[in-house]
Design a protein around this motif. Structure first.
Motif, PDB file in Angstrom:
ATOM      1  N   GLN A 116       0.813  -1.211   0.000  1.00 15.73           N
ATOM      2  CA  GLN A 116       0.000   0.000   0.000  1.00 15.73           C
ATOM      3  C   GLN A 116       0.852   1.270   0.000  1.00 15.73           C
ATOM      4  O   GLN A 116       0.393   2.327  -0.408  1.00 15.73           O
ATOM      5  CB  GLN A 116      -0.935   0.019   1.223  1.00 15.73           C
ATOM      6  N   THR A 117       2.108   1.164   0.473  1.00 19.44           N
ATOM      7  CA  THR A 117       2.952   2.353   0.613  1.00 19.44           C
ATOM      8  C   THR A 117       4.129   2.371  -0.352  1.00 19.44           C
ATOM      9  O   THR A 117       4.787   3.396  -0.484  1.00 19.44           O
ATOM     10  CB  THR A 117       3.495   2.442   2.054  1.00 19.44           C
ATOM     11  N   HIS A 118       4.444   1.247  -1.000  1.00 20.63           N
ATOM     12  CA  HIS A 118       5.577   1.177  -1.922  1.00 20.63           C
ATOM     13  C   HIS A 118       5.138   0.516  -3.226  1.00 20.63           C
ATOM     14  O   HIS A 118       4.319  -0.395  -3.216  1.00 20.63           O
ATOM     15  CB  HIS A 118       6.725   0.349  -1.333  1.00 20.63           C
ATOM     16  N   GLN A 119       5.735   0.967  -4.331  1.00 19.79           N
ATOM     17  CA  GLN A 119       5.542   0.274  -5.586  1.00 19.79           C
ATOM     18  C   GLN A 119       6.434  -0.959  -5.625  1.00 19.79           C
ATOM     19  O   GLN A 119       7.436  -1.056  -4.906  1.00 19.79           O
ATOM     20  CB  GLN A 119       5.880   1.197  -6.757  1.00 19.79           C
ATOM     21  N   THR A 120       6.081  -1.908  -6.506  1.00 17.04           N
ATOM     22  CA  THR A 120       6.841  -3.157  -6.597  1.00 17.04           C
ATOM     23  C   THR A 120       8.314  -2.880  -6.886  1.00 17.04           C
ATOM     24  O   THR A 120       9.211  -3.446  -6.255  1.00 17.04           O
ATOM     25  CB  THR A 120       6.256  -4.061  -7.697  1.00 17.04           C
ATOM     26  N   GLY A 121       8.576  -1.998  -7.864  1.00 21.46           N
ATOM     27  CA  GLY A 121       9.957  -1.687  -8.212  1.00 21.46           C
ATOM     28  C   GLY A 121      10.705  -1.054  -7.059  1.00 21.46           C
ATOM     29  O   GLY A 121      11.904  -1.262  -6.887  1.00 21.46           O
ATOM     30  N   ASP A 122      10.001  -0.258  -6.237  1.00 20.57           N
ATOM     31  CA  ASP A 122      10.636   0.389  -5.095  1.00 20.57           C
ATOM     32  C   ASP A 122      11.036  -0.652  -4.052  1.00 20.57           C
ATOM     33  O   ASP A 122      12.114  -0.572  -3.457  1.00 20.57           O
ATOM     34  CB  ASP A 122       9.678   1.410  -4.488  1.00 20.57           C
ATOM     35  N   VAL A 123      10.177  -1.630  -3.813  1.00 19.01           N
ATOM     36  CA  VAL A 123      10.506  -2.706  -2.872  1.00 19.01           C
ATOM     37  C   VAL A 123      11.704  -3.501  -3.376  1.00 19.01           C
ATOM     38  O   VAL A 123      12.628  -3.827  -2.622  1.00 19.01           O
ATOM     39  CB  VAL A 123       9.293  -3.641  -2.667  1.00 19.01           C
ATOM     40  N   LEU A 124      11.715  -3.812  -4.678  1.00 19.81           N
ATOM     41  CA  LEU A 124      12.849  -4.531  -5.256  1.00 19.81           C
ATOM     42  C   LEU A 124      14.126  -3.715  -5.127  1.00 19.81           C
ATOM     43  O   LEU A 124      15.206  -4.267  -4.890  1.00 19.81           O
ATOM     44  CB  LEU A 124      12.574  -4.851  -6.727  1.00 19.81           C
ATOM     45  N   SER A 125      14.013  -2.399  -5.269  1.00 20.48           N
ATOM     46  CA  SER A 125      15.170  -1.530  -5.138  1.00 20.48           C
ATOM     47  C   SER A 125      15.735  -1.586  -3.721  1.00 20.48           C
ATOM     48  O   SER A 125      16.947  -1.637  -3.521  1.00 20.48           O
ATOM     49  CB  SER A 125      14.797  -0.089  -5.488  1.00 20.48           C
ATOM     50  N   ILE A 126      14.856  -1.594  -2.726  1.00 22.18           N
ATOM     51  CA  ILE A 126      15.308  -1.698  -1.330  1.00 22.18           C
ATOM     52  C   ILE A 126      16.047  -3.006  -1.101  1.00 22.18           C
ATOM     53  O   ILE A 126      17.140  -3.043  -0.536  1.00 22.18           O
ATOM     54  CB  ILE A 126      14.116  -1.574  -0.362  1.00 22.18           C
ATOM     55  N   LEU A 127      15.437  -4.088  -1.560  1.00 25.32           N
ATOM     56  CA  LEU A 127      16.030  -5.405  -1.322  1.00 25.32           C
ATOM     57  C   LEU A 127      17.319  -5.597  -2.100  1.00 25.32           C
ATOM     58  O   LEU A 127      18.258  -6.241  -1.633  1.00 25.32           O
ATOM     59  CB  LEU A 127      15.022  -6.502  -1.698  1.00 25.32           C
ATOM     60  N   ALA A 128      17.367  -5.064  -3.328  1.00 26.16           N
ATOM     61  CA  ALA A 128      18.515  -5.322  -4.192  1.00 26.16           C
ATOM     62  C   ALA A 128      19.651  -4.332  -3.989  1.00 26.16           C
ATOM     63  O   ALA A 128      20.818  -4.704  -4.090  1.00 26.16           O
ATOM     64  CB  ALA A 128      18.069  -5.284  -5.660  1.00 26.16           C
ATOM     65  N   GLU A 129      19.346  -3.054  -3.683  1.00 27.37           N
ATOM     66  CA  GLU A 129      20.375  -2.031  -3.682  1.00 27.37           C
ATOM     67  C   GLU A 129      20.768  -1.563  -2.290  1.00 27.37           C
ATOM     68  O   GLU A 129      21.954  -1.372  -2.016  1.00 27.37           O
ATOM     69  CB  GLU A 129      19.899  -0.815  -4.490  1.00 27.37           C
ATOM     70  N   ASP A 130      19.800  -1.341  -1.413  1.00 20.92           N
ATOM     71  CA  ASP A 130      20.120  -0.697  -0.137  1.00 20.92           C
ATOM     72  C   ASP A 130      21.067  -1.522   0.721  1.00 20.92           C
ATOM     73  O   ASP A 130      21.909  -0.972   1.432  1.00 20.92           O
ATOM     74  CB  ASP A 130      18.833  -0.385   0.630  1.00 20.92           C
ATOM     75  N   ILE A 131      20.950  -2.834   0.672  1.00 20.56           N
ATOM     76  CA  ILE A 131      21.874  -3.680   1.427  1.00 20.56           C
ATOM     77  C   ILE A 131      23.287  -3.505   0.899  1.00 20.56           C
ATOM     78  O   ILE A 131      24.248  -3.368   1.668  1.00 20.56           O
ATOM     79  CB  ILE A 131      21.442  -5.159   1.341  1.00 20.56           C
ATOM     80  N   ASP A 132      23.436  -3.504  -0.438  1.00 23.32           N
ATOM     81  CA  ASP A 132      24.758  -3.321  -1.032  1.00 23.32           C
ATOM     82  C   ASP A 132      25.323  -1.944  -0.698  1.00 23.32           C
ATOM     83  O   ASP A 132      26.533  -1.800  -0.485  1.00 23.32           O
ATOM     84  CB  ASP A 132      24.678  -3.498  -2.549  1.00 23.32           C
ATOM     85  N   HIS A 133      24.469  -0.931  -0.669  1.00 26.73           N
ATOM     86  CA  HIS A 133      24.942   0.412  -0.341  1.00 26.73           C
ATOM     87  C   HIS A 133      25.518   0.446   1.074  1.00 26.73           C
ATOM     88  O   HIS A 133      26.566   1.060   1.310  1.00 26.73           O
ATOM     89  CB  HIS A 133      23.792   1.417  -0.442  1.00 26.73           C
ATOM     90  N   ILE A 134      24.840  -0.190   2.019  1.00 25.24           N
ATOM     91  CA  ILE A 134      25.313  -0.157   3.396  1.00 25.24           C
ATOM     92  C   ILE A 134      26.571  -1.017   3.549  1.00 25.24           C
ATOM     93  O   ILE A 134      27.454  -0.703   4.343  1.00 25.24           O
ATOM     94  CB  ILE A 134      24.190  -0.593   4.348  1.00 25.24           C
ATOM     95  N   GLU A 135      26.679  -2.084   2.770  1.00 27.78           N
ATOM     96  CA  GLU A 135      27.921  -2.860   2.751  1.00 27.78           C
ATOM     97  C   GLU A 135      29.073  -1.985   2.257  1.00 27.78           C
ATOM     98  O   GLU A 135      30.168  -1.981   2.834  1.00 27.78           O
ATOM     99  CB  GLU A 135      27.751  -4.078   1.840  1.00 27.78           C
ATOM    100  N   ASN A 136      28.833  -1.214   1.187  1.00 30.79           N
ATOM    101  CA  ASN A 136      29.864  -0.327   0.657  1.00 30.79           C
ATOM    102  C   ASN A 136      30.163   0.833   1.599  1.00 30.79           C
ATOM    103  O   ASN A 136      31.269   1.382   1.578  1.00 30.79           O
ATOM    104  CB  ASN A 136      29.441   0.217  -0.709  1.00 30.79           C
TER     105      ASN A 136
END
Length: 578
Positions: A116-136
């Motif tokens: 209800q609060t996020h689009q599908t692509g936005d959720v995928l972006s969180i799962l796919a990118e944000d973890i890598d960003h914090i690792e970097n």
């Protein structure tokens, strides 16, 4: 570094893991410092050794200690580097492992709220990118920055020990590299990095939406428009990347120039300070060469810091996930199903003015079959969410054996089985896909379930039988076959209540009728709630409820409604082609 402390003030994702593994973090920083210390010490010692050896000592023992130190520092540098890389990646992988687990659990807990609060692509972006960003964040910013500052202080204090005025000059000159340049990078290049990530994230969401509707693009003949829509963000990113690389080139040139000036000044200072006699002159080359190994960590600080806005955005995004996390009430369990009851249930979505569900009441006993009919947008899907516990009623209660369904979510998989319009088959074997219904099921149990849904002959003809890959999303099979495999999965699950959410909507009439006959045959002892748009197979159910404007407009058995309700009779005859 705008907003650095504000970002971590209320953070509960990143800082807790820093504190949990703080001892390992200290070890990583120590090993990183020792790597470059050994490099600088090796060059310092080598400069002295070369100068000292050039004076032709009468005995090799006069330079034996520098020779041994050269070997020690030469071995120490790669040894410390290897240990630092091993330890830092071990540290990061531990944190990322915990981080991924927590992130996926957060998404799983609030799947409905996220949709209800996020689009599908936005959720995928969180799962796919944000973890890598914090690792970097750790590998490319935190580690290089802290190690660079430690070396900076070490160099300045070391030179200041011999001459405080020249030490102050080095403090200012090297400070341009380790303080001013990173701040300039985050102000100029960091903004571009952030813009590029924003465009990339928007592109991710846009592309996901476009791909999900790819069939409509092709059917409408807008293939070229689809391609042009994807080209625009790619061009934007390319423009930002070119500006990024241009800035980096000039920044790195400036860093090298300033660093070269610092080396020249050190050689000049050493020449003034250590040329009073031949013995002291041997230290000139030592001081001149010692600074060279620090150029690597010093130059890496600016690039790491310039990426901070991207990491900051990722940290804020994962922390915002918890803002929508629902509070789960105290959980309990029930025994055998005795009754499913909706008691004057109403529901309104947040911000909406109209009630989607308006004072519905319903009783279902074990083995009863219910059909929910009605046009789109009248509340059928919402009612299913309330029954499953995905949403909570605004008024009234949904209970199983008198217990609110919200308190039975830990037992949900044992209570409900769901067969919807597009059940998902994973890119693995037939055996694994069916066994998802019950991971403890034996091969014989899987075979029996597949036979019950009349797919045993088909599976037997496959190249590798039950070990045949179904391909991504089950593309090897037709729509009806995918539904039957999912039905076999539900049979293994053996839940007492089965939700059928328009499972035949995309099937042809013959396949639809055959599938419905199979479903109601193999699930004859289950309680079934079947959402449908039309009346094919309606004779399989015990009662029919027609929803319109959030309430039951007509209800009864199929036979009663056909006899007493002209509207139902008209719909039924129309569905049968009369």
């Amino acid at each position: 570094m705008k907003g650095f402390f504000a970002t971590f003030k209320h953070d509960h994702w990143v800082m807790p893991y820093l504190r949990r593994y703080r001892k390992l973090l200290a070890l990583v920083l120590f090993l990183g410092f020792m790597t470059f210390f050994c490099g600088g010490a090796l060059m310092f010692n080598s400069g002295y050794l070369i100068s000292r050896a050039a004076t032709h000592p009468y005995n090799i023992l006069m330079i034996y200690v520098p020779i041994v130190l050269a070997r020690a520092f030469g071995i120490g540098r790669p040894a410390f580097r290897y240990a630092e890389r091993l330890t830092s990646h071990n540290w990061v992988l531990r944190i990322v492992s915990d981080f991924r687990k927590r992130l996926y659990q957060a998404v799983e807990k609030q799947a409905v709220a996220i949709r209800q609060t996020h689009q599908t692509g936005d959720v995928l972006s969180i799962l796919a990118e944000d973890i890598d960003h914090i690792e970097n964040l750790y590998l490319r910013t935190v580690f290089p920055l802290v190690i660079g500052w430690l070396l900076y202080l070490f160099v300045v204090i070391g030179i200041g020990y011999f001459n405080w005025a020249f030490g102050l000059l080095m403090l200012i000159l090297l400070g341009v590299i380790v303080i001013f340049m990173p701040l300039l990078s985050v102000a100029v290049n960091g903004r571009r990095e952030f813009q590029a990530r924003q465009v990339q994230r928007r592109f991710y969401t846009q592309l996901t939406d476009a791909v999900l509707g790819l069939g409509d693009w092709l059917i409408s003949g807008r293939r070229q428009a689809f391609l042009q829509q994807q080209d625009q963000p790619i061009d934007e990113i390319a423009t930002l990347r070119r500006a990024d690389h241009h800035f980096q080139w000039w920044r790195n040139f400036a860093i090298q120039f300033i660093f070269g000036a610092a080396v020249v000044l050190i050689v000049w200072w050493a020449g003034l300070t250590f040329t009073h006699n031949q013995a002291e002159a041997n230290w000139v080359a030592a001081f001149g060469l010692a600074l060279f190994p620090t150029v690597e960590p010093f130059s890496g600080m600016s690039q790491g810091v310039s990426e901070w806005p991207v990491y900051q955005d990722s940290i804020k995004r994962v922390n915002r996930l918890d803002e929508h996390e629902p509070e789960l009430p105290a959980q309990t369990t029930i025994g055998a199903l005795e009754e499913l009851k909706l008691d004057h249930v109403s529901f309104t979505y947040p911000g909406a003015k109209r009630e989607v569900i308006d004072d519905l009441s319903l009783d279902l006993h074990p083995g009863e079959k219910l059909a929910l009919l009605g046009p789109s947008g009248t509340g059928k899907s919402t009612l299913l969410k309330l029954i499953l516990g995905d949403e909570q009623p605004s008024r009234g209660q949904v209970t199983l054996n008198g217990v609110p369904v919200s308190q039975l979510q830990t037992q949900r998989a044992q209570l409900f089985g769901v067969l919807d319009q597009q059940p998902y088959l994973f890119d693995t074997t037939v055996m694994n896909n069916v066994r998802l219904g019950n991971l403890n099921a034996t091969d014989e149990d899987v075979h029996a379930a597949v036979k019950a849904v009349e797919l045993d002959d088909l599976v037997g003809r496959l190249p590798q039988g039950y070990d045949t890959e179904v391909q991504e999303a089950g593309s090897r099979f037709s729509g009806g076959e995918r539904q039957r495999l999912s039905l076999a999965r539900i049979l293994l699950q053996d839940a007492p209540i089965i939700i059928l959410d328009e499972p035949t909507v995309s099937l042809d009439p013959i396949t639809e009728q055959h599938l419905l006959d199979t479903v109601f045959s193999v699930l004859h002892d289950k309680t079934i709630i079947w959402v449908t748009h039309h009346l094919a197979g309606i004779n399989h159910v015990d009662q029919v409820r027609f929803i319109e404007d959030g309430h039951f407009d007509m209800q009864g058995t199929p036979a009663q409604l056909y006899q007493d309700n002209a509207r139902f009779r008209s719909l039924y005859d129309l569905d049968r082609g009369k």
